[in-house]
Structure formats: structure tokens, C-alpha cells
Design a protein around this motif. Structure first.
Motif, PDB file in Angstrom:
ATOM      1  N   UNK A 364       1.273  -1.046   0.231  1.00 32.65           N
ATOM      2  CA  UNK A 364       0.310  -0.052  -0.190  1.00 32.65           C
ATOM      3  C   UNK A 364       0.596   1.025  -0.459  1.00 32.65           C
ATOM      4  N   UNK A 365       0.610   1.836  -0.753  1.00 34.92           N
ATOM      5  CA  UNK A 365       1.639   3.115  -1.074  1.00 34.92           C
ATOM      6  C   UNK A 365       1.163   4.123  -2.207  1.00 34.92           C
ATOM      7  N   UNK A 366       0.554   5.485  -1.764  1.00 31.19           N
ATOM      8  CA  UNK A 366       0.477   6.495  -2.676  1.00 31.19           C
ATOM      9  C   UNK A 366       1.322   5.966  -4.226  1.00 31.19           C
ATOM     10  N   UNK A 385      -2.545  18.351  -7.075  1.00 31.58           N
ATOM     11  CA  UNK A 385      -2.719  16.658  -5.695  1.00 31.58           C
ATOM     12  C   UNK A 385      -4.215  16.657  -5.720  1.00 31.58           C
ATOM     13  N   UNK A 386      -4.689  18.100  -6.251  1.00 30.72           N
ATOM     14  CA  UNK A 386      -6.476  17.754  -6.291  1.00 30.72           C
ATOM     15  C   UNK A 386      -6.613  17.288  -7.503  1.00 30.72           C
ATOM     16  N   UNK A 389      -5.567  13.231  -7.204  1.00 31.99           N
ATOM     17  CA  UNK A 389      -6.644  12.475  -6.234  1.00 31.99           C
ATOM     18  C   UNK A 389      -8.244  12.642  -6.653  1.00 31.99           C
ATOM     19  N   UNK A 390      -9.050  13.314  -7.708  1.00 29.44           N
ATOM     20  CA  UNK A 390     -10.040  13.528  -7.910  1.00 29.44           C
ATOM     21  C   UNK A 390     -10.688  12.283  -9.180  1.00 29.44           C
ATOM     22  N   UNK A 392      -9.380   9.983  -8.277  1.00 28.33           N
ATOM     23  CA  UNK A 392      -8.672   8.200  -7.764  1.00 28.33           C
ATOM     24  C   UNK A 392      -7.145   8.195  -7.864  1.00 28.33           C
ATOM     25  N   UNK A 394      -4.210   8.026  -5.996  1.00 28.58           N
ATOM     26  CA  UNK A 394      -3.735   8.003  -4.122  1.00 28.58           C
ATOM     27  C   UNK A 394      -2.407   8.912  -4.224  1.00 28.58           C
ATOM     28  N   UNK A 395      -2.551  10.212  -3.779  1.00 30.17           N
ATOM     29  CA  UNK A 395      -1.078  11.385  -4.156  1.00 30.17           C
ATOM     30  C   UNK A 395      -0.805  11.487  -2.771  1.00 30.17           C
ATOM     31  N   UNK A 396       0.746  11.875  -2.540  1.00 26.61           N
ATOM     32  CA  UNK A 396       0.566  13.216  -1.422  1.00 26.61           C
ATOM     33  C   UNK A 396       1.705  13.910  -1.493  1.00 26.61           C
TER      34      UNK A 396
ATOM     35  N   UNK B  33      -6.289   5.742   2.683  1.00 27.93           N
ATOM     36  CA  UNK B  33      -5.432   5.476   0.941  1.00 27.93           C
ATOM     37  C   UNK B  33      -5.219   6.525   0.499  1.00 27.93           C
ATOM     38  N   UNK B  34      -6.084   7.148  -0.322  1.00 30.35           N
ATOM     39  CA  UNK B  34      -5.888   8.148  -1.897  1.00 30.35           C
ATOM     40  C   UNK B  34      -4.964   9.406  -0.962  1.00 30.35           C
ATOM     41  N   UNK B  35      -5.057  10.193   0.269  1.00 24.75           N
ATOM     42  CA  UNK B  35      -4.436  10.785   0.374  1.00 24.75           C
ATOM     43  C   UNK B  35      -3.267  10.494   1.419  1.00 24.75           C
ATOM     44  N   UNK B  36      -2.642   9.251   1.320  1.00 22.87           N
ATOM     45  CA  UNK B  36      -1.447   8.673   1.169  1.00 22.87           C
ATOM     46  C   UNK B  36      -1.124   8.236   2.842  1.00 22.87           C
ATOM     47  N   UNK B  38      -1.192   5.139   5.516  1.00 25.95           N
ATOM     48  CA  UNK B  38      -1.091   3.794   5.196  1.00 25.95           C
ATOM     49  C   UNK B  38      -0.954   2.865   6.715  1.00 25.95           C
ATOM     50  N   UNK B 122       2.452   8.437   8.206  1.00 21.37           N
ATOM     51  CA  UNK B 122       0.734   8.923   8.135  1.00 21.37           C
ATOM     52  C   UNK B 122       0.137   7.676   8.105  1.00 21.37           C
ATOM     53  N   UNK B 161      -6.141  18.483   5.364  1.00 22.99           N
ATOM     54  CA  UNK B 161      -5.819  17.693   4.410  1.00 22.99           C
ATOM     55  C   UNK B 161      -6.558  16.725   5.348  1.00 22.99           C
ATOM     56  N   UNK B 280      -6.430  24.908  -3.023  1.00 19.43           N
ATOM     57  CA  UNK B 280      -6.375  23.095  -3.037  1.00 19.43           C
ATOM     58  C   UNK B 280      -7.994  22.951  -3.947  1.00 19.43           C
TER      59      UNK B 280
END
Lengths: 455, 455
Positions: A364-366, A385-386, A389-390, A392, A394-396, B33-36, B38, B122, B161, B280
């Protein structure tokens, strides 16, 4: 101040382990649901009256008991305290315990909800259980069980479906070298009968169960000490050592069981299970008819199963069987026949680790880390970033203003596969340097192209 | 024999509830998960030395304690037993307890694994916790928490966030009418300062926290009793009753905080959080700056959050904030700043049930039940079953030879949307009557067409 520690026999599961465990759980859950099993969860705590007496004396000892709240000594008889009789006051100061397995809570649930349940009831349950066992390699005080049971039918279709589910789970986990061993309580009873061991079944089954661990000589010794004659033991091993295909073994046993209705029942049931597998078009690869499979638990009444992964240090990773008296222990008069099995996830995990079977996706990771040279580029990065994510992804974004190297280190350590480093050039041009962290490749492309590439 | 029962304050989750709960959990997990973030899991049991002293005296009382195994009375001093001093022997006979929340185990994990963790860390954690509280509506002794925390950074991006994640989770759950209330410890301290309540903060914050439940008069009364003057209370409510937009409130407070560095710090942080939300491109709908939001827990040092769903009987369903001393309690000298929040799934569940928000898909069931008139058609049905499952369609076959009506009843009760009834005609022709159980429509089509229709 002392460094904090974990209770003996318990573990934390950090992100890397969690990802692998979730890979196993998701696989099992998907197969259970595909076969029409529905989820159930029961509380961690059960009344001790529910738990005790269900697992034998040894099991009762291994129950974790919860101390009553408040002034728990108030009503304890003085004499018990003065004599320091721990055992006798246990139930005075403790009414609840942690569940020891998922079968007893399931039986309790069925008894309590009998009138709302539509039978046959197919339930699965994935939850931890607790045992105050001595911890050792592969044995923990908290571990997960994944059970699937059908109650309210004695159809052998259910046995066949258990085999199918095990095969499908292992396929999904990419475990190829394993054996689903199947036997039948009737066959064991038949053997006891024909070798003249009737009335002495428990000793016989306990000894047989150890055969593949300790070997024939030790089992002979043990049974001789229990009063079995050399003649009956010769006959026993003549039967246990039967070789050949499933059909051959069955034919051989049929000749032995001419006088044993129990033995015949066992053979008939197993034959039917294999017929159903055939009608389902399932291969019999990995399925073994093991006449010496006994399994300790005395509550099985029909087919019994055990699954071993070959070439690993771990023993069985799954087991189960048919029982006819699940709810009787709670005073239920109606007999509810059922059949079920359990996956030991901790052991499957250890085996897969040993065999190197976890796929790369079991992480599991961004997918993306947005990095930035200064505050302006960080603010610009928020929009990127937005957008990611919008759709889908996964990012940070690295949350602090630190050197780019530190931000990239973070991506590497967290195994984030892509980074986008934003500076004033990027803010101006809108073209973004997407870097593939593993290959080291980098390309300046638009946000849309990035999204396309990563999706 | 007594009917079995559940321990007070605990619940079983049968299939229908499980499906709805999984709908909530999956939603939360996906957003985390989408926001990074774990996953982490810690054991149910912790050493009592880890747990006690972290939740105040009341919290210590509410810990479920595990009775030591074996002869637990052996080393207890006689005098303690003779005097029946429950409290004094608790730690002699119990070394472990069930976790009370997910924050303390997380802090323990961070301290124990500090050198392997890459910060900022995170993590999210979705597990049950246990409290020996008096059970009442909406309050259970076992309930799930879903926590997400970032530690190792004091960037206000993390606060922003959190707001984004809450919004996204609620969007996924189709909860529209809710308020994310935000305030800041610095603002509360600033208020204490300017009204002359310095040194008396705890009493002040506790009283303020009840404002929306008990109203202004009661809070005035309480604070008067604690020694606050009428003048300072007038000033207090002059501030607390500030109305208008976020910008207006901030401008008003800025005039009050001219002499308070703490108050200025609070305003500066909040302004930055709102700026980040703007960068954002997030709307500020559902976000409220609530000057009277205090939250009981004294360990918060920066922003604090609370989420309320409107028009339901349930109070807050989520809360959190920034803390600077997470690991200090374990003797950690380095300050690790962090910010986190927690979803109360049981309350979200109750609220969604009350508002009728669960979608139809929040059900787990097979898609198809294969029914059969006789053994031959059952065996034929097994091939159909396999074909359906092979393409990933959850399906089952009725395992016994019973009347078709009973089989269809089973499908209805389990809310299985499609049935295929097989008799000798179907075996011959291969055309199968797929019945839509809700609409009652039926069509004889091929297996391929069935698969197409259902997929």
C-alpha cells in the motif's frame, strides 16, 4: 521511564505487513462471497459461561479472562482468599473472556438468532482470537481466523464447495504446491471397528493423528501401551499404508469395511463428494484422500479436512470438517448439521513469506509524491494533488519546506513509484517532470498526460 | 441449560449490518489511502503500564483488565487479600488490558519503531476499542474507531487535509447536511487571557464545551461559581457569540487579541488552513469556525475539530486535533508534533440508518441462486454455477433436494436478485429461465446471455 513494550505473543502490523495481510484477507473474502457466504462479526468478549467447557480442560486454561470492574473482591468468600485459591475464585472475579475461536461464538449466534436466520445459513467470519498459550515460532496469543461454515443442511455439496473454495483461494494467492487432505470420521470409526479397537477410539485417533510427525514405530508403541494387540496393529497399518489413487484406496477400503456400516458411510460420503467435484468440472489436483488424517477435535462427525503447504516449515494452514451437534452444547434440542473450515492467516502469511509468493502489488502506498522548491510551488502543487486524487490516484504532497533530496528520500523509503518536482518553471509552463522512481526516467509532460500514464 | 447471551454493551453484527458497516469502512479506507495514509494494526491487549495514566482517573477505571493466567494469587500479599482491597490488588493479578483508544497504542508503536519509520508518518488504523462504560443508547463497550494521524511535521497542510478527507468520506456516504467545526487551542487560550481567566483555563474550557448543550445561562452560572466575574463573563460571551462569515469572525477576534500572542497564533494558523483549502480549490461549505468548540482532551495544542451530522439524535461523529506531545508520555525526549482525527463508525452508522442513507448496494448477497427439481438437474446446475463464478459472479446452488418453492423462498429471504430453476427441459435444451426476483420477470436464455446480463 521504561521503554514501552508489547505483551508476550502479540504483534504490531506496520504498513508493509498490513498490505500483505490485506492481500490475503481480500482474497479469502472475495472467494467466500463468490460462493454465497455472508459476513458475521461477534464481540471479542463473550460470557465465560459461553466459552468454558467447550474446548476441554486445557482450552479452559488458555482462555484470557477479563477481571470484573469495580470492587470485584466484595462478594468473594473469605476462605477462598485466605487459602489463596486462585482457581476457585476465578469465576467469582471474572465473568467474561476473550473468544478462543470463531466456532463457539458462531454457535451462540445461531442459537440466539435461530428464528431470524434462513437456513441453510452460510456465514464467514474473519476476526482475531486469543489464547494464553506459550508463545513460540508461528504461535501467537492473538491471531486471526477466517472461518466459513454452512449450517442447516447435511448436503455433501457443502463439503465439495469447501474444497473448491480452498483451491480458489490458493490459486489467488499463487500457492501451487499444497495438499488438501480429506478423510471421514466414519472411515476412522470403521478402522477402529475392523481392527477390534471399538471403545478405544480416542486413544486410536490421537495416536494416528501423529503418524506423519512421529512415524509408524512410535505410533505402534503408543497403541501397544494402550492395549492394542500386535495383530490389530498389523491390520491397522495394513490399512493406513494403503497407496494409490483415490479410487484404488476406496476400493481397497471397501473390501475391509464389509462388516462396518460406519466405514461404509464414510466411503459413500467421500465418493459423493468426489462425484460432485467432477460434476463441477473441478480437477482433483492437490486433493488427497488421507486415511490417517484424524484431527484432534472430537466434535467432527463426517468429512474432515486439513491443508498443508508443501516445502515450508509451517504445518497445517487450514482445517475443518462436518459436525452434527454445533448448537447442542447450548441446550439446543434440534440437531443442526453443519460443515466448516478455517484458514490460519498468520501461517499462510509465514508460508508465503518463506516461499517469496507475495506479488509486488501487495503494497500500500501513494502512487505520486508532489515535491516543491518553495512555498509558491507548494501552493501550485496543491492543485495538481487535487486533480490526481479527483481521478482516484492515491497521492500526497510533502508537507514541509525542506530540500528536494529529503522529499525524494521520503518517496523512496515509502516506495512511492512516481514523483513530480515543482519549481517556478513548472508553475509558469504547467509542464510537469514526472519521474519514475524505479527506472529513474523523467519526462516533462502535461497533467492530463500524467493522469493517463498513471491510470 | 440457560440460553446463551451477549455481554452487556456488546453486539453481534449479522450479514445485513455487516454489509452496511463494510460500506462505511471501505469508504473511509479508500479515502485514507487516497490521501497517502498507510494501515497499522496493534494488538487488542496492551500492557497495563502502557495504558494507565493516559486517560485520566476515570479512564483508568474504564479499562478492561485481563486476569493473569495460572496461579495469579500466589504472590499477592496476604494482607491485601484479607482486607479485600480490590483496588490495591488489581495490578498484582492483572498485567494487561484491552486498548481504550487507538492513539495510545499508536504512540507506543511510534516510540518502539522510531528508527524504522520515515517521518512524516501518515498512518490510519481501523480497529475496535473497549471501555467498561455504562452502556446506553449509542454507547457500547466495544466499538470501532477509525483514526488517521500524521506525526513528525507541524505543517498546517495536514490540518487542511483532514478537512478534505472528512468532506470526501461524507460525500462518499452521501451525508450532505453536516458541519465540520474547527477552532484552535490558541484561540481558547487567547480568550482566557483577555477575559482575565488565565490560570483557570481548564474550568473555562470545560464549561465552554457544554455551551451548545446547556445554553449560555448555565455556563455563566458554572463559571461564576468558579470565580469568574460578571465583567469577564460579559466579555467572554461577547466573543463567543460572534456571528458572521469566517473572515468576519477572524477580523473581530483580531481586535480582541491585540495583546495575546496565543490568540494571534490561533488566528494565524486557522487563516493558513483556510488559505490552503483555497489553493486546493476546496469549497468551504460545511466548514464552520466555532469559537466555542473546546473538546475535553487537554493534550491538544493547535487546531481542534469536531464533526456533527445535522438533524439526527447523535452528537459528534468525528473529532481530533493537533498535539505536540504524543510520545512524551513514554519518556520520549524529542517532541513529535502530530495531528489526527477519528471517525466513530457506530455513530455514523446510526445516523445513516436514521436518515435512510444506505444505498441499495450496501448489501452482501449472491447474485444468483441455482435451483433444481431433482438430482440430475442439480448436477447439471453445478456446471452453470461454475461458469457463473468463473466470471466473478457470486452465486450459489441450493444444497438440498427440496420443493422449488422453498428454494425460491430462500432466495427471497437472502435478497438474491436472480434465480435459475433447472429441470429436465433445461438439461436437454441448455436454455435457462433467468428470473429477476424483484420484478418477477423471467426469460429463457443461454448461459452466455445470462452472464452478459448480470455482469
Amino acid at each position: 521511564m521504561e521503554k514501552p513494550s508489547l505483551p508476550k505473543g502479540t504483534r504490531d502490523f506496520g504498513p508493509a505487513m498490513m498490505a500483505k495481510r490485506q492481500f490475503i484477507f481480500n482474497n479469502i473474502r472475495t472467494v467466500f462471497q463468490k460462493f454465497g457466504f455472508l459476513p458475521l462479526e461477534t464481540p471479542a468478549m463473550e460470557n465465560l459461561s459461553t466459552l468454558t467447557g467447550k474446548y476441554g480442560e486445557e482450552g479452559d486454561q488458555l482462555l484470557f479472562k477479563i477481571l470484573n470492574s469495580g470492587d470485584f473482591l466484595k462478594d468473594v468468600e473469605d476462605i477462598k482468599l485466605q487459602t489463596k485459591n486462585s482457581k476457585s475464585i476465578t469465576f467469582d472475579i471474572s465473568e467474561k473472556g476473550l473468544r478462543y475461536d470463531l466456532t463457539v461464538p458462531f454457535a451462540r449466534y445461531v442459537v440466539m438468532n435461530r428464528h431470524e436466520i434462513s437456513f441453510p445459513f452460510k456465514r464467514y467470519q474473519i476476526q482475531p482470537v486469543w489464547r494464553a498459550d506459550r508463545p513460540q515460532k508461528g504461535r501467537y496469543r492473538e491471531f486471526y481466523q477466517c472461518d466459513a461454515d454452512v449450517v442447516g443442511t447435511n448436503s455433501l455439496l457443502c463439503e465439495a464447495e469447501i474444497i473448491l473454495m480452498i483451491k480458489e483461494v490458493f490459486k489467488g494467492l499463487n500457492i501451487q504446491d499444497y495438499a488438501i487432505k480429506i478423510n471421514h470420521r466414519g472411515i476412522l470409526s470403521g478402522i477402529a471397528e475392523v481392527i477390534g479397537g471399538k471403545g478405544n477410539e480416542t486413544a486410536l485417533f490421537v495416536a494416528i493423528d501423529k503418524l506423519d510427525k512421529v512415524g509408524e514405530d512410535k505410533v505402534r508403541e503408543e497403541l501397544q501401551a494402550k492395549g492394542f494387540t500386535a495383530e490389530s496393529l498389523n491390520l491397522l497399518f495394513n490399512i493406513l499404508n494403503v497407496k494409490g489413487s483415490i479410487v484404488n484406496k476406496m476400493a481397497f477400503l471397501a473390501t475391509k469395511f464389509e462388516t462396518s456400516t460406519e466405514g461404509q458411510r464414510g466411503l459413500r460420503d467421500l465418493k459423493e463428494v468426489f462425484n460432485i467435484l467432477e460434476d463441477y468440472n473441478a480437477s482433483q489436483d492437490n486433493v488427497e484422500f488421507d486415511v490417517s488424517l484424524a484431527r484432534g477435535l472430537s466434535y467432527y462427525t463426517g468429512c474432515i479436512f486439513e491443508v498443508k503447504i508443501n516445502n515450508v516449515s509451517i504445518g497445517s494452514v487450514s482445517g475443518g470438517g462436518r459436525y452434527d451437534n454445533l448448537t447442542q452444547t447450548f441446550g439446543d434440542k434440534e440437531n443442526l448439521s453443519g460443515v466448516g473450515f478455517s484458514f490460519g492467516v498468520d501461517r499462510i502469511y509465514d508460508a508465503m513469506e518463506e516461499l517469496g509468493l507475495f506479488p509486488k502489488e501487495a503494497q500500500v502506498s501513494s502512487k505520486v509524491l508532489v515535491c516543491h522548491f518553495d512555498e509558491e510551488s507548494m501552493r501550485y502543487g496543491l492543485g495538481i494533488l487535487k486533480a490526481l486524487r479527483d481521478v482516484g490516484i492515491s497521492s500526497e504532497i510533502y508537507p514541509d519546506q525542506v530540500k528536494i533530496k529529503k522529499q525524494l528520500d521520503y518517496a523512496n523509503k515509502k516506495m512511492i513509484p512516481y514523483t513530480i518536482v515543482i519549481g517556478s518553471d513548472e508553475v509558469k509552463s504547467g509542464l510537469l517532470p514526472l519521474k519514475d522512481m524505479e527506472r529513474g526516467e523523467q519526462a516533462k509532460i502535461s497533467l492530463e498526460e500524467i493522469i493517463q500514464k498513471i491510470k
